[in-house]
Motif scaffolding. Structure first.
Motif, mmCIF file in Angstrom:
data_model
loop_
_atom_site.group_PDB
_atom_site.id
_atom_site.type_symbol
_atom_site.label_atom_id
_atom_site.label_comp_id
_atom_site.label_asym_id
_atom_site.label_seq_id
_atom_site.Cartn_x
_atom_site.Cartn_y
_atom_site.Cartn_z
ATOM 1 N N ILE A 1 47.130 79.876 -63.090
ATOM 2 C CA ILE A 1 46.732 80.492 -61.813
ATOM 3 C C ILE A 1 47.955 80.834 -60.967
ATOM 4 N N VAL A 2 48.893 79.881 -60.885
ATOM 5 C CA VAL A 2 50.106 80.115 -60.093
ATOM 6 C C VAL A 2 50.932 81.240 -60.696
ATOM 7 N N PHE A 3 51.055 81.259 -62.033
ATOM 8 C CA PHE A 3 51.831 82.311 -62.699
ATOM 9 C C PHE A 3 51.242 83.686 -62.403
ATOM 10 N N LEU A 4 49.923 83.813 -62.499
ATOM 11 C CA LEU A 4 49.263 85.086 -62.202
ATOM 12 C C LEU A 4 49.486 85.476 -60.742
ATOM 13 N N GLY A 5 49.425 84.493 -59.852
ATOM 14 C CA GLY A 5 49.675 84.765 -58.438
ATOM 15 C C GLY A 5 51.091 85.248 -58.193
ATOM 16 N N LEU A 6 52.059 84.632 -58.873
ATOM 17 C CA LEU A 6 53.458 85.036 -58.725
ATOM 18 C C LEU A 6 53.690 86.433 -59.292
ATOM 19 N N PHE A 7 52.991 86.751 -60.379
ATOM 20 C CA PHE A 7 53.115 88.093 -60.954
ATOM 21 C C PHE A 7 52.600 89.143 -59.980
ATOM 22 N N ILE A 8 51.441 88.889 -59.388
ATOM 23 C CA ILE A 8 50.883 89.818 -58.396
ATOM 24 C C ILE A 8 51.839 89.954 -57.210
ATOM 25 N N LEU A 9 52.395 88.828 -56.783
ATOM 26 C CA LEU A 9 53.341 88.838 -55.661
ATOM 27 C C LEU A 9 54.570 89.673 -55.989
#
Length: 232
Positions: free
Chosen positions: A18-26
């Protein structure tokens, strides 16, 4: 004999995903601000051109700070110093990326979704696009896809970690679909694998950032020469 070096925690893995996907979007957000067109904005386009680059830079600073912060806590080993061996690996990685481009570029389509998005950004701020492509992208993409991904996933299976890092890198540049330019996707997958290998071998994120930087710089210079922008 069961490997006990890293204990598998399903909740931790889900959290990391979840965090990795969030960082990618960011990481994607800053440049996405610069993808609007005059047709979409009409009379507001002039104001947009004035303020969008500023908003992009501010958001980029915020995104970079967060991604770097997470990376510093994700890396599970001490960064190794640059040595003669490190530079040899960087040189080999750069040669491999050059060979990948030489072998694949002639067979790619003239355009794709990624290229079209970059053209939209160039229309709104060529300076930011060049800075992002040469400097920012190599840093943030390497920290995200190598520095964070390879320290969070498949840590005890380096071959699998390198392979999936490359596949994921290829997918985000050319999402797999019926109309995908598979040669372009393959070039990004192979590039991602090479960069992951450099990080794994050197244990220094700056090494694969250097290879990524040289790859992007050579690509831009090659494109400029082919289009006749640079004359000799």
């Amino acid at each position: 004999m069961k490997n006990t070096k890293n204990t598998y925690h399903p909740i931790r893995v889900i959290f990391h995903i979840i965090v990795f996907l969030g960082l990618f979007i960011l990481e994607q957000l800053p440049l996405s601000i610069l993808t609007l067109t005059k047709k979409q904005l009409g009379t507001k386009y002039s104001a947009y051109q004035n303020y969008a680059p500023i908003a992009t830079i501010v958001l980029l600073i915020i995104a970079a700070s967060i991604i770097i912060f997470v990376f510093k806590r994700a890396q599970k080993f001490s960064t190794q110093k640059f040595t003669k061996s490190t530079w040899m690996i960087v040189g080999l990685g750069t040669i491999l990326t050059l060979l990948i481009n030489v072998a694949t570029v002639p067979f790619m389509r003239s355009t794709n979704d990624n290229v079209e998005a970059l053209k939209l950004i160039a229309n709104n701020s060529m300076v930011i696009l060049i800075i992002f492509t040469i400097f920012v992208a190599p840093i943030l993409e390497e920290i995200l896809f190598r520095g964070i991904f390879m320290n969070w996933f498949f840590v005890d299976r380096p071959f699998l970690s390198i392979l999936i890092s490359g596949l994921l890198f290829g997918y985000v540049h050319a999402p797999f679909a019926a109309d995908t330019d598979w040669i372009y996707a393959l070039s990004k997958i192979l590039l991602g694998i090479v960069l992951a290998g450099v990080y794994y071998r050197t244990k220094n994120i700056k090494a694969d950032i250097t290879v990524h930087f040289l790859n992007n710089l050579l690509a831009i210079l090659g494109g400029a020469i082919m289009s006749g922008v640079i004359l000799f």
